[in-house]
Write a protein that holds these residues in place. Sequence first.
Motif, mmCIF file in Angstrom:
data_model
loop_
_atom_site.group_PDB
_atom_site.id
_atom_site.type_symbol
_atom_site.label_atom_id
_atom_site.label_comp_id
_atom_site.label_asym_id
_atom_site.label_seq_id
_atom_site.Cartn_x
_atom_site.Cartn_y
_atom_site.Cartn_z
ATOM 1 N N GLU A 154 71.668 -0.093 -4.799
ATOM 2 C CA GLU A 154 70.724 0.062 -5.995
ATOM 3 C C GLU A 154 71.475 -0.609 -6.981
ATOM 4 O O GLU A 154 72.889 -0.938 -7.064
ATOM 5 C CB GLU A 154 71.060 1.301 -6.445
ATOM 6 C CG GLU A 154 70.024 1.711 -7.654
ATOM 7 C CD GLU A 154 69.977 3.101 -8.099
ATOM 8 O OE1 GLU A 154 69.085 4.110 -7.185
ATOM 9 O OE2 GLU A 154 70.793 3.496 -9.104
ATOM 10 N N LEU A 155 70.717 -1.507 -7.974
ATOM 11 C CA LEU A 155 71.307 -2.339 -8.725
ATOM 12 C C LEU A 155 70.175 -1.843 -10.070
ATOM 13 O O LEU A 155 69.203 -1.319 -10.457
ATOM 14 C CB LEU A 155 70.939 -3.787 -8.668
ATOM 15 C CG LEU A 155 71.338 -4.190 -9.950
ATOM 16 C CD1 LEU A 155 72.798 -4.578 -9.396
ATOM 17 C CD2 LEU A 155 71.009 -5.903 -9.431
ATOM 18 N N GLN A 156 71.407 -1.375 -11.204
ATOM 19 C CA GLN A 156 71.076 -0.822 -12.231
ATOM 20 C C GLN A 156 71.504 -1.744 -13.988
ATOM 21 O O GLN A 156 72.297 -1.730 -13.461
ATOM 22 C CB GLN A 156 71.592 0.773 -12.496
ATOM 23 C CG GLN A 156 71.238 0.921 -14.397
ATOM 24 C CD GLN A 156 71.759 2.149 -14.489
ATOM 25 O OE1 GLN A 156 70.853 3.397 -13.360
ATOM 26 N NE2 GLN A 156 72.557 2.515 -15.149
ATOM 27 N N LEU A 157 70.547 -2.106 -14.472
ATOM 28 C CA LEU A 157 71.171 -2.716 -15.882
ATOM 29 C C LEU A 157 70.530 -2.272 -16.953
ATOM 30 O O LEU A 157 69.304 -1.461 -17.238
ATOM 31 C CB LEU A 157 70.311 -3.787 -15.623
ATOM 32 C CG LEU A 157 70.562 -4.726 -17.293
ATOM 33 C CD1 LEU A 157 71.762 -5.486 -17.515
ATOM 34 C CD2 LEU A 157 69.928 -6.328 -17.717
ATOM 35 N N HIS A 158 71.064 -1.639 -17.717
ATOM 36 C CA HIS A 158 71.389 -0.904 -18.879
ATOM 37 C C HIS A 158 71.424 -1.243 -19.995
ATOM 38 O O HIS A 158 72.772 -2.038 -20.331
ATOM 39 C CB HIS A 158 71.767 0.639 -19.271
ATOM 40 C CG HIS A 158 71.544 1.757 -20.067
ATOM 41 N ND1 HIS A 158 72.298 2.794 -20.053
ATOM 42 C CD2 HIS A 158 70.543 2.081 -21.019
ATOM 43 C CE1 HIS A 158 71.862 4.006 -20.850
ATOM 44 N NE2 HIS A 158 70.480 2.707 -21.241
ATOM 45 N N HIS A 195 76.590 -2.180 -9.809
ATOM 46 C CA HIS A 195 76.135 -2.375 -8.133
ATOM 47 C C HIS A 195 76.548 -0.546 -7.448
ATOM 48 O O HIS A 195 77.909 -0.296 -7.575
ATOM 49 C CB HIS A 195 76.569 -3.036 -8.278
ATOM 50 C CG HIS A 195 76.237 -3.433 -6.565
ATOM 51 N ND1 HIS A 195 76.407 -4.406 -5.935
ATOM 52 C CD2 HIS A 195 74.885 -3.142 -5.891
ATOM 53 C CE1 HIS A 195 76.301 -4.451 -4.843
ATOM 54 N NE2 HIS A 195 75.413 -4.190 -4.380
ATOM 55 N N ASN A 196 75.664 -0.093 -6.939
ATOM 56 C CA ASN A 196 75.812 0.962 -5.668
ATOM 57 C C ASN A 196 75.840 0.803 -4.499
ATOM 58 O O ASN A 196 74.620 -0.406 -4.323
ATOM 59 C CB ASN A 196 75.131 1.425 -6.404
ATOM 60 C CG ASN A 196 75.636 3.484 -7.061
ATOM 61 O OD1 ASN A 196 76.127 2.231 -8.367
ATOM 62 N ND2 ASN A 196 75.126 4.278 -7.434
ATOM 63 N N LEU A 205 85.183 -3.382 -17.399
ATOM 64 C CA LEU A 205 85.014 -3.306 -15.493
ATOM 65 C C LEU A 205 86.018 -2.030 -14.797
ATOM 66 O O LEU A 205 87.010 -2.206 -14.986
ATOM 67 C CB LEU A 205 85.841 -5.033 -15.071
ATOM 68 C CG LEU A 205 85.540 -5.329 -13.761
ATOM 69 C CD1 LEU A 205 84.279 -5.529 -13.380
ATOM 70 C CD2 LEU A 205 86.896 -6.505 -13.472
ATOM 71 N N PHE A 206 84.700 -1.892 -14.326
ATOM 72 C CA PHE A 206 84.555 -0.576 -13.813
ATOM 73 C C PHE A 206 84.992 -0.458 -12.405
ATOM 74 O O PHE A 206 83.646 -1.460 -11.748
ATOM 75 C CB PHE A 206 84.075 0.350 -14.511
ATOM 76 C CG PHE A 206 82.177 0.387 -14.286
ATOM 77 C CD1 PHE A 206 82.038 0.750 -13.007
ATOM 78 C CD2 PHE A 206 82.244 -0.677 -15.399
ATOM 79 C CE1 PHE A 206 80.611 0.314 -13.399
ATOM 80 C CE2 PHE A 206 80.481 -0.086 -15.326
ATOM 81 C CZ PHE A 206 79.965 0.054 -14.577
ATOM 82 N N ALA A 207 85.246 0.273 -10.967
ATOM 83 C CA ALA A 207 85.103 0.342 -9.860
ATOM 84 C C ALA A 207 85.319 1.836 -9.333
ATOM 85 O O ALA A 207 86.584 2.151 -9.790
ATOM 86 C CB ALA A 207 85.525 -0.520 -9.065
ATOM 87 N N SER A 258 80.652 2.103 -6.626
ATOM 88 C CA SER A 258 80.025 1.709 -7.365
ATOM 89 C C SER A 258 81.054 1.308 -8.496
ATOM 90 O O SER A 258 81.849 1.543 -9.043
ATOM 91 C CB SER A 258 79.426 3.145 -8.001
ATOM 92 O OG SER A 258 79.227 3.029 -9.449
ATOM 93 N N TRP A 259 80.397 -0.349 -8.718
ATOM 94 C CA TRP A 259 81.664 -1.287 -9.567
ATOM 95 C C TRP A 259 80.090 -1.871 -10.864
ATOM 96 O O TRP A 259 79.068 -2.086 -10.247
ATOM 97 C CB TRP A 259 81.776 -2.125 -8.578
ATOM 98 C CG TRP A 259 80.857 -2.875 -7.797
ATOM 99 C CD1 TRP A 259 80.634 -2.852 -6.989
ATOM 100 C CD2 TRP A 259 81.188 -4.222 -8.815
ATOM 101 N NE1 TRP A 259 79.680 -4.060 -6.908
ATOM 102 C CE2 TRP A 259 80.107 -4.518 -7.923
ATOM 103 C CE3 TRP A 259 81.385 -4.805 -9.895
ATOM 104 C CZ2 TRP A 259 79.567 -6.379 -7.590
ATOM 105 C CZ3 TRP A 259 81.277 -6.444 -9.710
ATOM 106 C CH2 TRP A 259 80.085 -6.908 -9.119
ATOM 107 N N GLY A 260 80.912 -2.155 -11.515
ATOM 108 C CA GLY A 260 80.393 -3.191 -12.621
ATOM 109 C C GLY A 260 81.140 -3.269 -14.077
ATOM 110 O O GLY A 260 82.233 -3.129 -13.821
ATOM 111 N N THR A 261 80.440 -3.758 -15.177
ATOM 112 C CA THR A 261 81.085 -4.409 -15.869
ATOM 113 C C THR A 261 79.830 -4.331 -17.397
ATOM 114 O O THR A 261 78.261 -3.568 -17.780
ATOM 115 C CB THR A 261 80.825 -6.123 -15.737
ATOM 116 O OG1 THR A 261 82.056 -6.292 -17.305
ATOM 117 C CG2 THR A 261 80.078 -6.956 -16.109
#
Length: 690
Positions: free
Chosen positions: A294-298, A362-363, A402-404, A373-376
Motif C-alpha cells: 500500500e502507498l499513502q500520501l497524507h 509505503h507499506n 524519515l521513519f521505518a 512500513s517506511w516513509g518520509t
Amino acid sequence: MSQCNLLVAAIRCSIATTAGLICSLACATDDYLTEQDIVSELPTVMGAARMSQSLAATPAAVTIIDRALINASGAKDWIDLFRLVPGFQSYSVNGNRYGIAYHGIGREFPNHLEVMVNGRSVYQPLFSSVDWSTGLGIALSDVDHIEIIRGTNAPSFGSNAFLGAINIITRNPIQDQGMAVESWYGSKDTRNLNTRINGKLADMDYRLSIGYQHNSGFPAVPDGSMDDGLELFQSSFRGSYTPNVQDSFDIELGFTRNRFGFGDPDHPDEYSPARFDSFFQSVKWQRTLNSGNELQLHLYHNGFEGENTVPLGDLSELLAAEVGIDISTAKAILSAMGISDGPFEMGFRDISSQRIDAELQHNWQISDSVRTSWGTGIRSESISAEALLEPESSVDMTSYRLFANTEWQPHAQWIIHGGAMFEHNPIVESIFSPRLAVNYLLTPNHSLRVGVARGNRSPSLLEANENNVDVRDGVLLNAVRRADSSLDAEKLASFELGWFGNFPRRGLTVDLRVYKEKIRDGLEQYQQSIVSAFNDDRIAITDNLFRSTTKGVELQVRYQPSDKTLVAAQYAYSSLTGSFPGSFDPAITVTLDRYTPANTASLLLSHDFEYGISASTTFHYRDSVIWKSSGDVIDSDYRVDAQLSYQLPFGSPGNRLSLVAQNIGSTSADFHQNNRYETGYYLKLELEIP
C-alpha cells in the motif's frame, strides 16, 4: 486504616488474584485453552508500528476504547474516557481546559503525548500540548474507536510521542446513513447538542457534523467567582471517495470556535474571557498495490487563532496604586525613566499558529516473513504571539523526518520488531529514536513481549523561543518566563515486559505491562532573580534540568461473557523518583516522589436488562498527588459515576434516553483546591433518523 487505603488494598488483592487466575489459564491444559482461544481473530491496530497488527503482535502495550466502552462509560467529555486507561492522568486545569498525560507529572500543558485524529496530529505548537476543547475539531459522538499506545512511540510518530500516542478514529461515512442527534442537558447549566448527517454526494459518501456546547464551569468559591464557563460551536466534514478498486480518498474539514473563561484557580476573581478558533483541512490518498502492499500520501493543514486581553488601566494608575503615590507623581516617574504612559494589558493577547504537513508512507510485504512500513515527511510550522516572543512577534521552522518499522517472523511463534525515527529541525539539528521488541506467541491469542526503546523529543517552537516579558520603550516592566538560548532534546530510555492474553470462549482479554523509564535532559523551569523597572522580580527559565526514573506495573482487563454484559478494569502502580533545581540562588532542589499518583484504578460494570433497559456504573480511584503547575496537594480520591438508559420503543434501536450521574455523593477537588467537582446529573437523548 482509612477508606481509601482499604480500597487500594482491596484493589491490589483483587488484581493479584486476577493475575494468578489468568496466568493459570494461560499455562493450563486443553481444558482451559480451547480451539476458539487459539484460532479466533483479534482486533487489529495500526498505531503501534504504522501497520496492521493484532493486539498479541504489537511491539508496545495498546489500549482500545471502542464504541461499546464509550457508550457504557456515560462519558460526557474526553477527560471522562481517559480515566479508563492504565497509567493515564486525566484532570481539569479549570472548568473547560483538560490535562491528559501518560506517566506525566501534572502540568497545565502536558507535553509528552502525541494525539492524532485519523492520523492528523492535533498537537499545538503554541501550547506544546493538546487543546482538548478546541483543537480536535470533532465531537465525542463522532468517534468509532481510540487506539492508545502506552509507552514511547517516538520511533513511529516522532518527538511528540515521547511517552505515548493516541489516535482517535472517527466513524467512516459509509458506516452510517441518515441523521443522528445527541443532546445533553443538566448540571452546571450544561446544554450540548450534536447533529450528524450522513449521505452520498455523487460517488462520495460523507458525514457532516455540527455541534454546540455550553456550561458554567466549576462552581464559585467563597473568595470569588469562577467564570470558567464555555460556549463552543464546532462543525466538521468527512468525505470518502473510492473511484476504483485501487484508490481511495479521505477528505476532512473542520472549524471550532470556543469562548470560555481563562485564568488561574489561585485567583478566581481574575478570570477573563478568551476566544480560541481552530480549523483544519486534510486529504489522504491510499493506493492498494500488488501483493497487499500500500502507498499513502497524507496532506493536512492546522490553523489556530486566539485572543485574551485583560485591560488593567493606564500604567501610571497601576504604578500609583502599587507604590502608594498620586497619579501626577507616577506620571513624572514614568517620564523621568523614559517610559510612555498609556493603557497596560495582560493576558496572552493575540496569538496564532499554522502547521502544514506532508507525509508519504509505503507499506511493503517484502517476503512471507518480513514486512515494513517506511516513509518520509516534511512539516512547516509558525507561531505568532507578541506577548510570548518579545521582541519578536513570530517564529517559524521547517522540520524533516524519515521513519521505518519492520516486522520479521522467523518462526510461527516469534516476531521481531525494529523501528526508528530520524528527525531534523533547526532547534536540535538531528535526533534519532530507535526501538527493538520481541514477541513470543504462546498461541496466536497469547503473547509475551520484551522491548527496549530510546525516545528523543525536540523542544516545541514556543518552548525554544519563548520570552514572556512586558517591555515598554526598551524598559522591562514585568517578567514571567523565557527559554534558555541553547535548549537540547529531551531523552528517554525505556524497558518493558508485557503479556497479552485473549480467551474468547470466556470473553476475557488481559494486558499486563511492567516497565522502567528514565528521562534525562527533560525540560523544566527554574526561578532566577531579575530587576524590572519598579521592583525586584523573578523569572522562570526553561532549560534541560529534569531527571527522573519511573518504574511501574499496569494491568487492564476486559470481560464480556455475553453481548449484554461488559466489565472493564484497569490498575496502575507508578514509582517516580527524580529531581530538578527549582533555583540556583538560593539553591533549591525539587524532588518528584509525590508528583504523580502512586496508585490509580477504575472498574466499569455494564449490563443490558430486559425491556430495553441498560445500566452501568464506573468506579475511579486516584492516590494523593501534588499537581506541579498549581503546587496544590490533592488528597486521594474515589469517584462513582452511573448511567441508566432506556431504548425508546419507536424508530431505530439507537434511539435512547439516558440519565447520567457523575461524582455521586461527593464534592472533590481536581488539580487545584478551587476546582470543585460536585455531583452532577444529566439527561442524554440519542435519536437516529434513517
